[in-house]
Every structure is written in structure tokens, then in C-alpha cells.
Design a protein around this motif. Structure first.
Motif, short mmCIF file in Angstrom:
data_model
loop_
_atom_site.label_atom_id
_atom_site.label_comp_id
_atom_site.label_asym_id
_atom_site.label_seq_id
_atom_site.Cartn_x
_atom_site.Cartn_y
_atom_site.Cartn_z
N ASN A 50 -5.45 7.72 -3.85
CA ASN A 50 -4.13 7.34 -4.39
C ASN A 50 -3.88 8.01 -5.76
N PHE A 68 -9.55 7.97 -7.44
CA PHE A 68 -8.08 8.06 -7.40
C PHE A 68 -7.61 8.77 -8.67
N ASP A 108 0.86 5.87 -1.14
CA ASP A 108 0.06 7.03 -1.59
C ASP A 108 0.05 7.08 -3.12
N LEU A 155 -4.92 -0.62 -4.02
CA LEU A 155 -5.41 0.72 -4.36
C LEU A 155 -6.40 1.24 -3.32
N GLU A 190 0.86 -1.20 0.00
CA GLU A 190 0.00 0.00 0.00
C GLU A 190 0.88 1.24 0.00
#
Ligand code: SAJ
Length: 450
Positions: A123, A155, A77, A119, A75
Motif C-alpha cells: 500500500n 508499504f 491501494d 493496511l 481497504e
């Protein structure tokens, strides 16, 4: 957008410089590669490619404790996809008698799929791999939608092409102008914030498909320009001209910049990317297709040159074919000077063609002495490559080849024929050392002082 943690998929010539640079600037980076040897090497603190300055940046990143690597994404950013997009070697497309190579998008597909479980809302995902136009919206976005998050709403998604030149990666990474094409303006701005952590070149904003097109247009333009230089070399030989002199004189014109002819166009970019356009629109890419044909045929032209050189020197043995039973030392296997990358190298094509015509070839590549290329006999050093040769064929203008002393070579080889395909050597000094000297595209210089 503030990125504290970045995940980079693909740790090759592009992804690794990014990973090391971002980490050295204080961003927490996790690098991912599917090749266990790459991971092992980086975990041991060693770069697995040759690139000036890269080991130092990696050392800095590791000292700062900001870089980890593994085979799986985590995981983060933001995610950057920097995996290869080669062409398929075993499948071709066809349209109205035109046979073309097909893009192999498997690495982009699987890297994107690997991101899906990681995701999260908010992000940023950036594709950097050179890709056919519309890849971001038609391949990447639909795969990422399997996360039940929508690109552009939940995202950010962008295409931002890598445009740096192997051999000068670290300088160009920082100083080149950067193009960012988001699928929404917010996506573009998010990526801009990320790159602005180290990019000193201007940052230009556009949409994703334009950014994809820009990248392929750049490499295609270079391919077409090299093709015309290669055609000029063939013409120069027909008309008794030295193409290198002619190019130098033509380039004095303020609006002319002819590139260099050579043994062909290699590497994972320029010899590949134009095919993406041919595949996508064969009816609209006639010139691009023909430029590819010219550059791909250049190794044949080199082989003819070697044949003529040997025939002229009347090297004894096998009069039927000038190449039959001849021993040739091939210097350089990389796709261009001062890199260790052998992908799509025209030098390897030249060697295979020479062998097909009955020659025995020993190749010496100082940047990758242990490389294994199918059907290519690698020498362990320069001396053993040239020792028993009938001819020395220079295929790559590595600095260390440019600086070779012809007198020293003359005392270590039985060869008296030189074929320089890259204009690296001075004809007079080689002739003075006792060689018959031939240069690709040059029908003007006298071959020998003897
Ligand atoms: N070559 C010639 N004659 C020339 C210049 C090059 O025959 O005058 C040959 C080289 O020997 C080599 C091939 O062309 O075999 C490609 O070499 P290159 O130095 O032109 O380019 P690459 O493939 O190393 O890098 C290119 C660059 N693109 C452009 O210059 C437009 C780089 O900026 C890209 O980032 C890279 O492709 C990429 O990753 O796409």
C-alpha cells in the motif's frame, strides 16, 4: 505504482476536491469523514462547502460511479490523509515568558489509526495535512507500525503538502508545483505515479521532513509578510500617510512585493501553521512569534479606528466611550474574500472587541448567512444589518461588497460613517454619497465632503 482504489480521509476543503478529481479521472475513490452531515450531504450529491467549480467535478465523479463516501475507511491501494490540524483552543505552551499555541494533532492521529486495520503490503499512505516537522516519521509511521507492517519496507509512506488556495482550489490542485517527500525513494515514486494522474504542475521529490518544512515555511513567510504590511498601516496613520498609496509606490521597485494590510490574518492555515514552528523550537522563532503577535493584535487596531471615526463624526450618545451604545453594521465574517470559511476569522474578533466596548454589532455574511458564531448577532440580509446603524464597518473584500452602490446604501441606512479595513471602496464615491469615509492605514484622504 498503479492505484486502482484510493481511500481519502477527510472530506473538507482539501480532501473533497481530491476525492472528486481522482474519481472524475476514473480512479475508484472512497471518501471518509467523521462528520455525519458531510456524509449525508455528499450522499445526496451536494457539496457542503462553497468552492467555485467543485459541484461540477463532484457531479462528474458521481456520474462515473467512481465515488463512495462513509464514516469508515475501506481497504485500498493508497490512502490520503487530508484532515485538519488546527491549534488547541484551551491549552497553551510556555517558554521563557513566551506563550504559544499548541498543534492539535488528534485528527491526524485518529485518521492514521483508522487506516491500521486496512493496511496491506504494498500500500501507499500519504499525509497531506499541514503538520509540524517530523510528524510523518515520528507520529504517523509509529502508529502505522501497529499493523506489523514496516513503513518503507512493507508499504510506502510520504508527506505531500496540499498547497492550494481556497477560492481557486480546482485550478491550483492541478496546476501548482507539487512536492513529494517519501520516507524512501520508492515511496516518493509511488506517490508521484498517483499524483501524475492529474497534476500538470512540476512534481519535485524530496524527503518527508523537508516536505513538511517547505509547507510551513510558505505559510509562515506569508504571515510575516502580512505582519509587516499591518505594521506599515499603523505607521502610515501615525505619519499622516496613505499606506495603500505608499505600498503601491514601493511595489514599483523590482524586488519589493509588500502584501495588503487588513483586519488581521485568519483561516485554518496562515494563522495556525507558524505556531507549529514556535511550539517545536520557541528559542529559534522570535521573529515568527512576533509576526503572529502583530497579526493577532490587528483587530484591536481596527477597533481603535472605528472609535476615532465615530468620535470624529460626533455621533450622539455616550461621550465617555465612542463605542458605548453605538450600532455597528459589520460586513463580512469570512476569513478572506469570496469564501464561506469562518475559521479563525479576524472579523469575528473585531466584532467581539467592539461589543466588549459597549457597541451593538449586527454582522452580515452573504456566503454563510445561517452561520452561528458565539456572541455574534447575524443579520439575515444586508439591509437589516445597515438599517439602524451608526457606522458601517467593512471587514472582508467580497466581490459583492466591492460592487455596492453607496447611493443605494445611503438611502437604506441611518449610518453616515464608513470604515473600510480592506481598501475595497473608493473614498470619493462614498463621500459624494454623504458618508464620512475612513480607511485602515490611510491618514491622508479627507474624511468627508460635508
Ligand atoms: N491576508 C492579508 N493580506 C494579504 C493576504 C492575505 O491580510 O495581503 C489575510 C487574508 O485576508 C486571510 C489570511 O491572510 O485572513 C490568509 O489568506 P491567504 O489568501 O493568504 O491564504 P489561505 O490561508 O487562504 O491559503 C494559504 C495559501 N498559502 C500561501 O499562499 C503561502 C495556500 O496556498 C495554502 O494551500 C493554504 O494556506 C493552506 O492550506 O495551507
Amino acid at each position: 505504482m498503479k492505484v486502482n482504489k484510493l481511500c481519502i480521509l477527510g472530506l473538507g476543503y482539501i480532501g473533497l476536491p481530491y476525492a472528486a478529481t481522482f474519481a472524475a479521472r476514473g480512479i475508484e475513490v472512497h471518501g471518509v469523514d467523521v462528520n455525519p452531515r458531510v456524509i449525508e450531504s455528499l450522499q445526496a450529491g451536494k457539496i457542503h462547502i462553497h468552492e467555485p467549480g467543485l459541484q461540477d467535478v463532484l457531479d462528474e465523479a458521481l456520474r462515473a460511479g467512481k465515488l463512495t463516501v462513509s464514516s469508515q475507511p475501506v481497504e485500498a491501494d493508497a490512502f490520503i490523509i487530508a484532515v485538519p490540524t488546527p491549534f488547541q483552543h484551551d491549552k497553551f505552551g510556555e517558554h521563557n515568558g513566551i506563550r504559544f499555541k499548541l498543534a492539535d494533532m488528534r485528527a491526524v492521529t485518529s485518521a492514521t489509526e483508522a487506516i491500521v486495520p486496512m493496511l496491506r503490503k504494498g500500500n501507499l499512505v500519504i499525509l497531506e495535512s499541514t503538520s509540524p516537522p517530523r510528524t510523518t516519521v515520528e507520529l504517523v509511521a509509529p502508529i502505522l507500525a501497529r499493523s506489523n507492517l514496516q513503513a518503507g519496507t512493507d508499504f510506502h509512506l510520504c508527506y505531500s503538502p496540499e498547497r492550494m488556495l481556497p477560492g481557486n482550489l480546482l485550478h491550483e490542485l492541478v496546476n501548482n508545483a507539487r512536492i513529494i517527500g517519501g520516507i524512501t525513494p520508492e515511496s516518493t515514486r509511488a506517490a508521484r505515479d498517483l499524483y501524475a494522474t492529474f497534476v500538470k504542475g512540476e512534481i519535485h521529490e524530496t524527503d518527508a521532513t523537508t516536505a513538511e518544512m517547505v509547507k510551513i515555511m510558505e505559510n509562515t513567510t506569508r504571515d510575516v509578510n502580512i505582519a509587516i504590511a499591518n505594521e506599515f498601516a499603523r505607521l502610515a496613520e501615525k505619519f499622516g500617510v496613505d499606506v495603500w498609496e505608499a505600498i503601491r509606490l514601493a511595489n514599483l521597485h523590482p524586488r519589493i512585493n509588500i502584501l495588503n494590510p487588513g483586519p488581521g490574518v485568519g483561516g485554518h492555515c496562515i494563522s495556525v501553521d507558524p505556531w507549529f514552528l514556535v511550539e517545536a523550537a520557541p528559542e529559534l522563532t522570535k521573529m515568527i512569534y512576533h509576526a503572529r503577535q502583530v497579526n493577532d493584535a490587528q483587530p484591536h487596531f481596527v477597533v481603535e479606528k472605528v472609535k476615532q471615526a465615530l468620535a470624529q463624526a460626533a455621533v450622539p450618545g455616550g461621550e465617555d466611550s465612542a463605542l458605548q451604545n453605538k450600532k455597528i453594521a459589520a460586513l463580512g465574517l469570512a476569513y478572506k474574500p469570496d469564501v464561506d470559511d469562518l475559521r479563525e476569522s479576524p472579523a469575528a474578533d473585531v466584532i467581539r472587541l467592539l461589543q466588549k466596548e459597549g457597541a451593538t454589532v449586527r454582522a452580515w455574511e452573504p456566503f454563510a448567512p445561517n452561520a452561528k458564531l458565539e456572541g455574534v448577532d447575524m443579520a439575515s440580509d444586508l439591509d437589516s444589518a445597515v438599517k439602524d446603524a451608526d457606522a458601517i464597518l467593512l471587514l472582508v473584500s467580497h466581490s459583492q461588497f466591492r460592487n455596492l452602490n453607496p447611493v443605494n446604501i445611503a438611502s437604506n441606512t441611518s449610518a453616515r460613517v464608513i470604515v473600510d479595513t480592506v481598501n475595497a471602496w473608493n473614498a470619493d464615491t462614498w463621500k459624494t454619497a454623504g458618508f464620512n469615509f475612513h480607511r485602515l492605514g490611510d491618514a491622508k484622504s479627507p474624511v468627508s465632503n460635508l
